[in-house]
Design a protein around this motif. Sequence first.
Motif, PDB file in Angstrom:
ATOM      1  N   ASP A 122     -56.175   0.574 -48.545  1.00  0.00           N
ATOM      2  CA  ASP A 122     -55.229  -0.467 -48.933  1.00  0.00           C
ATOM      3  C   ASP A 122     -55.584  -0.925 -50.342  1.00  0.00           C
ATOM      4  N   GLN A 124     -55.309  -3.525 -52.082  1.00  0.00           N
ATOM      5  CA  GLN A 124     -55.933  -4.816 -52.322  1.00  0.00           C
ATOM      6  C   GLN A 124     -57.436  -4.789 -52.043  1.00  0.00           C
ATOM      7  N   THR A 174     -42.852  -4.229 -51.827  1.00  0.00           N
ATOM      8  CA  THR A 174     -42.949  -5.672 -51.985  1.00  0.00           C
ATOM      9  C   THR A 174     -41.897  -6.333 -51.110  1.00  0.00           C
ATOM     10  N   GLU A 218     -48.781 -10.394 -40.816  1.00  0.00           N
ATOM     11  CA  GLU A 218     -49.154 -10.457 -42.222  1.00  0.00           C
ATOM     12  C   GLU A 218     -47.938 -10.637 -43.122  1.00  0.00           C
ATOM     13  N   GLN A 219     -46.743 -10.233 -42.648  1.00  0.00           N
ATOM     14  CA  GLN A 219     -45.567 -10.348 -43.515  1.00  0.00           C
ATOM     15  C   GLN A 219     -45.256 -11.804 -43.847  1.00  0.00           C
ATOM     16  N   SER A 221     -47.524 -14.108 -44.631  1.00  0.00           N
ATOM     17  CA  SER A 221     -48.346 -14.363 -45.816  1.00  0.00           C
ATOM     18  C   SER A 221     -47.841 -13.548 -46.998  1.00  0.00           C
ATOM     19  N   TYR A 222     -47.664 -12.260 -46.757  1.00  0.00           N
ATOM     20  CA  TYR A 222     -47.292 -11.309 -47.806  1.00  0.00           C
ATOM     21  C   TYR A 222     -45.950 -11.640 -48.441  1.00  0.00           C
ATOM     22  N   VAL A 332     -45.759  -9.974 -54.935  1.00  0.00           N
ATOM     23  CA  VAL A 332     -47.017  -9.471 -54.398  1.00  0.00           C
ATOM     24  C   VAL A 332     -46.781  -8.025 -53.971  1.00  0.00           C
ATOM     25  N   GLY A 334     -47.675  -4.331 -52.308  1.00  0.00           N
ATOM     26  CA  GLY A 334     -48.494  -3.716 -51.284  1.00  0.00           C
ATOM     27  C   GLY A 334     -48.677  -2.253 -51.643  1.00  0.00           C
ATOM     28  N   ARG A 407     -52.872  -9.450 -53.495  1.00  0.00           N
ATOM     29  CA  ARG A 407     -53.668 -10.325 -52.648  1.00  0.00           C
ATOM     30  C   ARG A 407     -55.141 -10.041 -52.937  1.00  0.00           C
ATOM     31  N   SER A 417     -55.458 -15.198 -44.026  1.00  0.00           N
ATOM     32  CA  SER A 417     -54.055 -14.929 -43.749  1.00  0.00           C
ATOM     33  C   SER A 417     -53.661 -15.391 -42.356  1.00  0.00           C
TER      34      SER A 417
END
Length: 450
Positions: A122, A124, A174, A218-219, A221-222, A332, A334, A407, A417
């Motif tokens: 990942d 990040q 994103t 997580e979406q 937060s993301y 942000v 991904g 992130r 998160s």
Amino acid sequence: MRKKLWTMLFVLVAASAMLFAGGAGETKTTEVPEDIVWVTPDRIGNPNAPITLTYAVDLTYSHQTETVSRREYLTQRMEEWAKAHPNVKLIPQILSNNPSERLAKQLEQAATGMIADAAQIDGQFVPLFYRWLQPIDQFYSEEELDDWFDWCRTEAMVDPADGKLKAVWLLTNTVGLWYDKSAVPNPPESWDEFILTGKDLQSKGYEYGFLTWGGKNEQISYGSVVPMFFALGGDLVDEDDYPVYGAGDNRDKLIEVFKFWKRAVDEGVTPRRILDINNNGDLVSEAKAKSTAMFLGGSWLMSVLADNLGDEIDNWDFANTPHYSADVKMQVPGGYTMGYFTKDAEKLALIVDFMDYVYAGKDGMAGWCSTAGYTPVRDSVFTDYEVFKNDRFQQAFGAALETARLRPNSSNYNIISEHVQEGWQNVILGTQTPEEAVDTAYKKTLNQIR
């Protein structure tokens, strides 16, 4: 170009050495079975090959995937490469689909030297692996590196400690604003515009002003919290990896984000039932039913929307996430990178070449991203390949990602998160004020990491 030629020469010399190894004057060739199947679920290449490479990827990035188009693309590219390298076989490993479990296991494997020769990481979290990743500068010219988006190079590809190239970014995505142009000619750019546009849509018969994913994931937060928090200049952790999102100015900024969502619910623009939206399919269903003409969703929804909306997809477009001020842009990103761990120079050259051919080289990235519906991270792929140059959605994704911030590569991110998601949900539900939600989330985070 010189570096690419060096890589090709290295691979050819290494292959020749393996194919003609033996005593003086003795020739030993790698046996290739007459009835060979070049790509099987658990092997790529000649089963008799003297060189074995291992690599670890997500199932959806593997030729074992159930998605036919992906499987066909990957199998074809892998077979082409394998036929050109009969002295090599590759053994795939499938990563856990649980993000926290995956990260913990990969860090443990890297620390103990048990990790695959190459592994999908990942983006990040790449900096957490810098100490174990092998430099790959020799395989890419400066011109090639400049082809990647700036944030790719600075956030994950190049280790700032030694300036060495440690990974290559494969693709990105994103969460942004999907909107129906026939109902929303000009997408909102600020929070005030977002709410006003939503109210206008409701006055025209739409049930909801806008929607987003609200089921714990997580979406949240993301897509719905962190981009808005970053746009305000907020930080989740400090330089020592200590959570700071609930202290000082950062606390105030996260409260502002939660206040926006509370306002959206209180003014009836978005419903509390977004907490029941647990997947992207739910958002697409609402768009198809015309209950909304705006929602925050992933760029990866392009093909799903097209499949469900038919010709009406022509009415839809993608834009940046609205923020507190119209003049502020922040997305942000991904997506995944490929990192290389083998210390064997011959294996390193081969596995880099394989991954470039399938995923990361210009042709590989264009083929994989167009097949799988992802967004490329190399400028030339957008400009040189018709499939992206003429795709208004991909152009919109690329434009949105011009200003982006990852992130944090914090070992505490998943804990942070989870608690931010809970706080946001409590604000939507109305069981906590924005201030209470931030303070509770932060307290839980600190208690858990102690």
